[in-house]
Write a protein that holds these residues in place. Structure first.
Motif, mmCIF file in Angstrom:
data_model
loop_
_atom_site.group_PDB
_atom_site.id
_atom_site.type_symbol
_atom_site.label_atom_id
_atom_site.label_comp_id
_atom_site.label_asym_id
_atom_site.label_seq_id
_atom_site.Cartn_x
_atom_site.Cartn_y
_atom_site.Cartn_z
ATOM 1 N N CYS A 12 0.825 -1.219 0.000
ATOM 2 C CA CYS A 12 0.000 0.000 0.000
ATOM 3 C C CYS A 12 0.853 1.260 0.000
ATOM 4 O O CYS A 12 0.463 2.277 -0.584
ATOM 5 C CB CYS A 12 -0.923 -0.005 1.223
ATOM 6 N N ILE A 15 1.773 2.900 -3.448
ATOM 7 C CA ILE A 15 0.798 3.665 -4.227
ATOM 8 C C ILE A 15 1.015 5.174 -4.112
ATOM 9 O O ILE A 15 1.149 5.854 -5.144
ATOM 10 C CB ILE A 15 -0.642 3.272 -3.829
ATOM 11 N N LEU A 61 2.800 1.517 -9.746
ATOM 12 C CA LEU A 61 1.384 1.542 -9.366
ATOM 13 C C LEU A 61 0.703 0.225 -9.735
ATOM 14 O O LEU A 61 -0.050 -0.345 -8.923
ATOM 15 C CB LEU A 61 0.692 2.716 -10.059
#
Length: 201
Positions: A12, A15, A61
C-alpha cells in the motif's frame, strides 16, 4: 498473520510514492508553470525518458495493485492445498517486488544522471547544458547558477524535483527489498513447517 499484514502495508505504501513520482516528473516539463518550453522542446533530454511517470509511476502503481490483490482473500486459488497456494503467491510477489526494484532503480539512475548533467538553459552562449562538464560540481557552486538566464530559476527547479524523484525511487527500492525479504521468510518458514510436520507424521 503478522507477515501478511506487514506485506500488505508495504504494498500500500508504494501507491502514494508512485503517484508522487508521476506528479513530480510532470512538473519537470513545466518550468515555473510555463508550457512554452515543453512545446518548443527546450527541456533537458533526461525528462523524455519518462522515468518518474512510467517506471516509478505507472509501473510501480500496477505492481502495487497486483501485490495487494495477491495478498487479499479474493485471490483465486490455483492449487488444491492452502500451502501450495501461499507458496505460489509468495513466488509471484517476489518476482513483482524484484521488478519494482528494477523500475525504481531505473528512475533513480536517470534522475541522478540528470542532476549531474544539469539543466538545459539559455545563457550568454545560447541554449546548452552549460554545467555538463562540471561533473555535478555546479550543485554547490551557487554563484554559477545565475549563468542560466532562461527559464528563470531553472537550476533550483531541476535540483529540487530531481532530488525528490531520487528520494521517492529510493524509498520504493527499500520497500520492494523489504517485500522480497518478507516473502522469502514467509516461503522458507512455511516450507520448513511443512517438512517438520511431514517428518513428525
Amino acid at each position: 498473520m503478522g507477515l501478511e499484514t506487514c506485506g500488505n502495508c508495504l504494498s500500500c505504501l508504494l501507491i502514494p510514492l508512485a503517484l508522487w513520482s508521476i506528479v513530480v516528473n510532470i512538473l519537470l516539463y513545466f518550468p515555473n508553470g510555463k508550457t512554452s518550453y515543453a512545446a518548443s522542446y527546450q527541456l533537458p533530454n533526461y525528462v523524455w525518458y519518462f522515468e518518474g511517470i512510467c517506471f516509478s509511476g505507472v509501473m510501480i502503481l500496477l505492481l502495487a495493485v497486483i501485490l495487494i490483490t495477491l495478498e487479499s482473500n479474493l485471490f483465486y486459488r490455483c492449487c488444491q492445498s492452502e500451502s501450495c497456494n501461499k507458496t505460489y503467491r509468495s513466488f509471484i510477489s517476489i518476482v513483482l517486488a524484484l521488478l519494482g526494484i528494477a523500475f525504481s532503480g531505473y528512475n533513480c539512475i536517470i534522475s541522478a544522471l540528470g542532476l549531474i548533467q544539469g539543466p538545459f538553459c539559455n545563457s550568454s552562449t545560447g541554449w546548452d547544458y552549460i554545467f555538463k562538464d562540471t561533473a555535478g560540481g555546479y550543485l554547490t557552486d551557487y554563484s554559477a547558477w545565475s549563468r542560466c538566464t532562461e527559464p528563470a530559476n531553472i537550476v533550483e527547479w531541476n535540483i529540487i524535483l530531481l532530488s525528490i524523484l531520487i528520494a521517492l525511487s529510493g524509498l520504493q527500492m527499500i520497500i520492494c527489498f523489504l517485500k522480497v525479504t518478507a516473502e522469502l521468510k514467509r516461503t522458507l518458514c512455511g516450507t520448513y513447517s511443512v517438512f517438520v510436520q511431514a517428518g513428525i507424521i
